[in-house]
Design a protein around this motif. Structure first.
Motif, PDB file in Angstrom:
ATOM      1  N   THR A  97       4.071   3.539   6.785  1.00 35.92           N
ATOM      2  CA  THR A  97       3.009   2.614   6.420  1.00 35.92           C
ATOM      3  C   THR A  97       2.049   2.506   7.589  1.00 35.92           C
ATOM      4  OG1 THR A  97       2.507   0.427   5.503  1.00 35.92           O
ATOM      5  CG2 THR A  97       4.191   0.510   7.228  1.00 35.92           C
ATOM      6  N   VAL A  98       0.766   2.394   7.293  1.00 35.14           N
ATOM      7  CA  VAL A  98      -0.267   2.343   8.322  1.00 35.14           C
ATOM      8  C   VAL A  98      -0.853   0.940   8.372  1.00 35.14           C
ATOM      9  CG1 VAL A  98      -2.480   3.268   9.112  1.00 35.14           C
ATOM     10  CG2 VAL A  98      -0.798   4.787   8.026  1.00 35.14           C
ATOM     11  N   ASP A  99      -0.812   0.335   9.548  1.00 28.95           N
ATOM     12  CA  ASP A  99      -1.399  -0.990   9.771  1.00 28.95           C
ATOM     13  C   ASP A  99      -2.803  -0.794  10.339  1.00 28.95           C
ATOM     14  OD1 ASP A  99      -2.112  -3.543  10.487  1.00 28.95           O
ATOM     15  OD2 ASP A  99      -0.680  -3.699  12.159  1.00 28.95           O
ATOM     16  N   HIS A 100      -3.806  -1.062   9.479  1.00 26.11           N
ATOM     17  CA  HIS A 100      -5.196  -0.863   9.903  1.00 26.11           C
ATOM     18  C   HIS A 100      -5.708  -1.992  10.789  1.00 26.11           C
ATOM     19  CE1 HIS A 100      -4.788   1.543   6.203  1.00 26.11           C
ATOM     20  NE2 HIS A 100      -5.645   2.360   6.773  1.00 26.11           N
ATOM     21  N   GLY A 101      -4.970  -3.100  10.846  1.00 25.33           N
ATOM     22  CA  GLY A 101      -5.375  -4.222  11.692  1.00 25.33           C
ATOM     23  C   GLY A 101      -6.646  -4.903  11.242  1.00 25.33           C
ATOM     24  N   LEU A 102      -6.979  -4.802   9.954  1.00 23.68           N
ATOM     25  CA  LEU A 102      -8.235  -5.353   9.456  1.00 23.68           C
ATOM     26  C   LEU A 102      -8.076  -6.756   8.871  1.00 23.68           C
ATOM     27  CD1 LEU A 102      -9.675  -2.171   7.689  1.00 23.68           C
ATOM     28  CD2 LEU A 102     -10.254  -3.075   9.952  1.00 23.68           C
ATOM     29  N   GLN A 103      -6.843  -7.217   8.752  1.00 14.32           N
ATOM     30  CA  GLN A 103      -6.597  -8.543   8.189  1.00 14.32           C
ATOM     31  C   GLN A 103      -5.592  -9.286   9.058  1.00 14.32           C
ATOM     32  OE1 GLN A 103      -5.354  -8.111   4.098  1.00 14.32           O
ATOM     33  NE2 GLN A 103      -6.791  -6.452   3.735  1.00 14.32           N
ATOM     34  N   GLN A 104      -5.717 -10.593   9.085  1.00 15.39           N
ATOM     35  CA  GLN A 104      -4.786 -11.402   9.853  1.00 15.39           C
ATOM     36  C   GLN A 104      -3.376 -11.243   9.281  1.00 15.39           C
ATOM     37  OE1 GLN A 104      -5.930 -15.491  10.098  1.00 15.39           O
ATOM     38  NE2 GLN A 104      -4.355 -16.023  11.603  1.00 15.39           N
ATOM     39  N   GLY A 105      -2.418 -11.042  10.152  1.00 19.14           N
ATOM     40  CA  GLY A 105      -1.038 -10.879   9.721  1.00 19.14           C
ATOM     41  C   GLY A 105      -0.699  -9.495   9.220  1.00 19.14           C
ATOM     42  N   SER A 106      -1.571  -8.527   9.465  1.00 22.64           N
ATOM     43  CA  SER A 106      -1.311  -7.174   8.955  1.00 22.64           C
ATOM     44  C   SER A 106      -0.079  -6.555   9.594  1.00 22.64           C
ATOM     45  CB  SER A 106      -2.534  -6.278   9.178  1.00 22.64           C
ATOM     46  OG  SER A 106      -2.794  -6.121  10.573  1.00 22.64           O
ATOM     47  N   ASP A 107       0.221  -6.913  10.846  1.00 22.28           N
ATOM     48  CA  ASP A 107       1.407  -6.356  11.501  1.00 22.28           C
ATOM     49  C   ASP A 107       2.689  -6.859  10.849  1.00 22.28           C
ATOM     50  OD1 ASP A 107       0.841  -8.926  12.351  1.00 22.28           O
ATOM     51  OD2 ASP A 107       1.544  -8.596  14.411  1.00 22.28           O
ATOM     52  N   ALA A 108       2.710  -8.161  10.481  1.00 17.99           N
ATOM     53  CA  ALA A 108       3.887  -8.706   9.800  1.00 17.99           C
ATOM     54  C   ALA A 108       4.045  -8.076   8.426  1.00 17.99           C
ATOM     55  CB  ALA A 108       3.765 -10.224   9.680  1.00 17.99           C
ATOM     56  N   ARG A 109       2.929  -7.826   7.747  1.00 19.62           N
ATOM     57  CA  ARG A 109       2.989  -7.208   6.415  1.00 19.62           C
ATOM     58  C   ARG A 109       3.510  -5.768   6.521  1.00 19.62           C
ATOM     59  NH1 ARG A 109      -1.746  -8.202   5.259  1.00 19.62           N
ATOM     60  NH2 ARG A 109      -1.291 -10.302   4.536  1.00 19.62           N
ATOM     61  N   ALA A 110       3.077  -5.056   7.555  1.00 19.27           N
ATOM     62  CA  ALA A 110       3.559  -3.690   7.754  1.00 19.27           C
ATOM     63  C   ALA A 110       5.066  -3.686   7.999  1.00 19.27           C
ATOM     64  CB  ALA A 110       2.829  -3.034   8.920  1.00 19.27           C
ATOM     65  N   ALA A 111       5.551  -4.692   8.744  1.00 18.77           N
ATOM     66  CA  ALA A 111       6.988  -4.791   8.991  1.00 18.77           C
ATOM     67  C   ALA A 111       7.744  -5.052   7.683  1.00 18.77           C
ATOM     68  CB  ALA A 111       7.274  -5.903  10.001  1.00 18.77           C
ATOM     69  N   GLU A 112       7.166  -5.871   6.804  1.00 17.54           N
ATOM     70  CA  GLU A 112       7.785  -6.124   5.501  1.00 17.54           C
ATOM     71  C   GLU A 112       7.872  -4.842   4.675  1.00 17.54           C
ATOM     72  OE1 GLU A 112       5.608  -9.150   3.522  1.00 17.54           O
ATOM     73  OE2 GLU A 112       6.051 -10.710   5.004  1.00 17.54           O
ATOM     74  N   VAL A 113       6.812  -4.054   4.715  1.00 18.72           N
ATOM     75  CA  VAL A 113       6.797  -2.811   3.945  1.00 18.72           C
ATOM     76  C   VAL A 113       7.879  -1.851   4.450  1.00 18.72           C
ATOM     77  CG1 VAL A 113       5.425  -0.772   3.335  1.00 18.72           C
ATOM     78  CG2 VAL A 113       4.355  -3.028   3.320  1.00 18.72           C
ATOM     79  N   THR A 114       8.043  -1.758   5.764  1.00 20.72           N
ATOM     80  CA  THR A 114       9.092  -0.875   6.291  1.00 20.72           C
ATOM     81  C   THR A 114      10.471  -1.365   5.857  1.00 20.72           C
ATOM     82  OG1 THR A 114       9.160  -2.088   8.401  1.00 20.72           O
ATOM     83  CG2 THR A 114       7.716  -0.157   8.288  1.00 20.72           C
ATOM     84  N   ASP A 115      10.667  -2.699   5.838  1.00 17.45           N
ATOM     85  CA  ASP A 115      11.953  -3.239   5.374  1.00 17.45           C
ATOM     86  C   ASP A 115      12.203  -2.865   3.910  1.00 17.45           C
ATOM     87  OD1 ASP A 115      12.466  -4.363   7.828  1.00 17.45           O
ATOM     88  OD2 ASP A 115      11.754  -6.366   7.277  1.00 17.45           O
ATOM     89  N   ARG A 116      11.157  -2.936   3.091  1.00 15.54           N
ATOM     90  CA  ARG A 116      11.299  -2.593   1.676  1.00 15.54           C
ATOM     91  C   ARG A 116      11.632  -1.119   1.499  1.00 15.54           C
ATOM     92  NH1 ARG A 116       5.933  -5.859  -0.502  1.00 15.54           N
ATOM     93  NH2 ARG A 116       6.726  -7.969  -0.039  1.00 15.54           N
ATOM     94  N   MET A 117      11.014  -0.266   2.310  1.00 16.26           N
ATOM     95  CA  MET A 117      11.305   1.163   2.203  1.00 16.26           C
ATOM     96  C   MET A 117      12.732   1.464   2.640  1.00 16.26           C
ATOM     97  SD  MET A 117       7.778   3.200   3.182  1.00 16.26           S
ATOM     98  CE  MET A 117       7.469   2.426   4.778  1.00 16.26           C
ATOM     99  N   ARG A 118      13.187   0.800   3.689  1.00 17.24           N
ATOM    100  CA  ARG A 118      14.580   0.987   4.111  1.00 17.24           C
ATOM    101  C   ARG A 118      15.541   0.531   3.020  1.00 17.24           C
ATOM    102  NH1 ARG A 118      12.486  -1.126   9.117  1.00 17.24           N
ATOM    103  NH2 ARG A 118      12.272   0.559  10.644  1.00 17.24           N
ATOM    104  N   ALA A 119      15.188  -0.577   2.356  1.00 18.62           N
ATOM    105  CA  ALA A 119      16.042  -1.089   1.283  1.00 18.62           C
ATOM    106  C   ALA A 119      16.147  -0.093   0.130  1.00 18.62           C
ATOM    107  CB  ALA A 119      15.510  -2.426   0.784  1.00 18.62           C
TER     108      ALA A 119
END
Length: 370
Positions: free
Chosen positions: A94-116
């Motif tokens: 997943t690519v975090d473009h850093g264009l929205q507040q909290g994008s880093d936390a959202r990217a971390a959530e996406v990686t957790d979902r992919m691992r799941a």
């Protein structure tokens, strides 16, 4: 009882692409190990992996590019399901473009979902988005640069992208509005990138199907607010232009635009192949060696005898060979160069992007940089 029809559709689309990747990988392996041997798919590579065994540690790796939206989550789930069944490893990026507040936390959530889902390796990549070409183009450039780097880093055989038929229709409509020609109208290719790295399994599936597949599997999805932000051109096409077209012309506009993409791609591929052969016939000198001043000389008589579509492709190829950046070379530039062939009246030299100059000298068209 089989899976939900939408789930079956996304899995079938991904399975077909994975089989193509296996064939390509096997052919490349055969060619590398025995150049004189005829590439073929070995029984071990073509047969599904034994149930419960999973792929070998040295099996080819396929990555899913996942933003967390419905399209890419459906893609990630289908890849996680299908890859082990054909003996491939499956990971995600997943690519975090850093264009929205909290994008880093959202990217971390996406990686957790992919691992799941069972994907491994999985990573989030933060990028800095520039301004060149506008916000959408800059974000796209940064994203593909990150995906290319991830593929190289992990030695991935391919990266799957979740673009749907609706995305394809939007791309064609944007190309039509720009008046960019047949290649632009051909939209996104099934296979693209260096060595065919990028694959788009969902180009024949609509957005509704992939979203329904997520609902059927209870997959959490994230709806990017940029997708409904009218300041972005693609968002206006999606939520304003296409609905108006469907209201005026009836249902089926999306399918027609996607079909136009394939027909345009077939035509563009044929014309590009013709132009490549014609270029060899009209070129009188080759470009200078790398590191020196680029120079291309073309025979004007030979150029004049070519159909317009082919001739202008030859001129574009020659300008790029001389150093003009492809992304800055527009139709109006090539039309001006074309007039040196079809409407010659002693015009002065024409300047192109990249400090490239085009000048007619007798029976030759000289394209040089510097």
């Amino acid at each position: 009882m089989g899976p939900h029809p939408a789930v079956a559709a996304i899995r079938l689309a991904v399975r077909r692409v994975l089989q193509e990747i296996l064939v390509a990988h096997s052919a490349a392996h055969s060619a590398a190990s025995s150049p004189s041997a005829r590439p073929s798919l070995s029984p071990a590579a073509s047969a599904p992996a034994p149930r419960g065994s999973g792929p070998r540690d040295d099996a080819p790796l396929v990555l899913a590019a996942c933003s967390g939206g419905a399209d890419s989550m459906a893609l990630a789930s289908a890849l996680a399901f299908e890859a082990p069944r054909v003996g491939l490893r499956a990971g995600g990026v997943t690519v975090d473009h850093g264009l929205q507040q909290g994008s880093d936390a959202r990217a971390a959530e996406v990686t957790d979902r992919m691992r799941a889902l069972g994907l491994a390796p999985v990573e989030a990549i933060a990028v800095a988005v520039g301004r060149s070409g506008g916000p959408e183009a800059a974000a796209r450039d940064a994203r593909y640069t990150a995906l290319d780097a991830a593929a190289e880093r992990h030695g991935a055989a391919a990266v799957l992208l979740g673009h749907t038929r609706d995305d394809q229709a939007e791309t064609v409509l944007l190309g039509l509005a720009r008046g960019s020609g047949t290649r632009s109208l051909s939209g996104m290719a099934w296979v693209s990138g260096t060595g065919g790295r990028y694959r788009r399994p969902f180009l024949q599936l609509d957005r509704h199907t992939v979203r329904e597949a997520c609902l059927a599997q209870s997959l959490p999805v994230w709806d990017d607010p940029h997708n409904v932000d009218p300041s972005y051109t693609r968002s206006r096409v999606r939520h304003e232009a296409l609905p108006i077209l469907e209201k005026a012309l009836g249902k089926g506009v999306v399918e027609a635009l996607a079909r136009t993409a394939q027909l345009s791609r077939d035509d563009a591929d044929a014309l590009d192949a013709w132009a490549a052969r014609a270029e060899a016939d009209v070129m009188t000198t080759a470009p200078a060696a790398a590191g020196g001043a680029q120079s291309v000389h073309l025979d004007t008589v030979g150029l004049h005898g070519l159909p317009t579509a082919v001739r202008r492709r030859v001129l574009r190829r020659a300008a790029i060979a001389a150093g003009a950046p492809a992304g800055s070379l527009f139709a109006r530039h090539i039309e001006e160069v074309d007039r040196l062939i079809t409407g010659w009246r002693g015009q002065r030299a024409i300047n192109l992007p990249g400090r490239v100059e085009v000048q007619r000298e007798g029976g030759r068209l000289v394209i040089r940089q510097g």
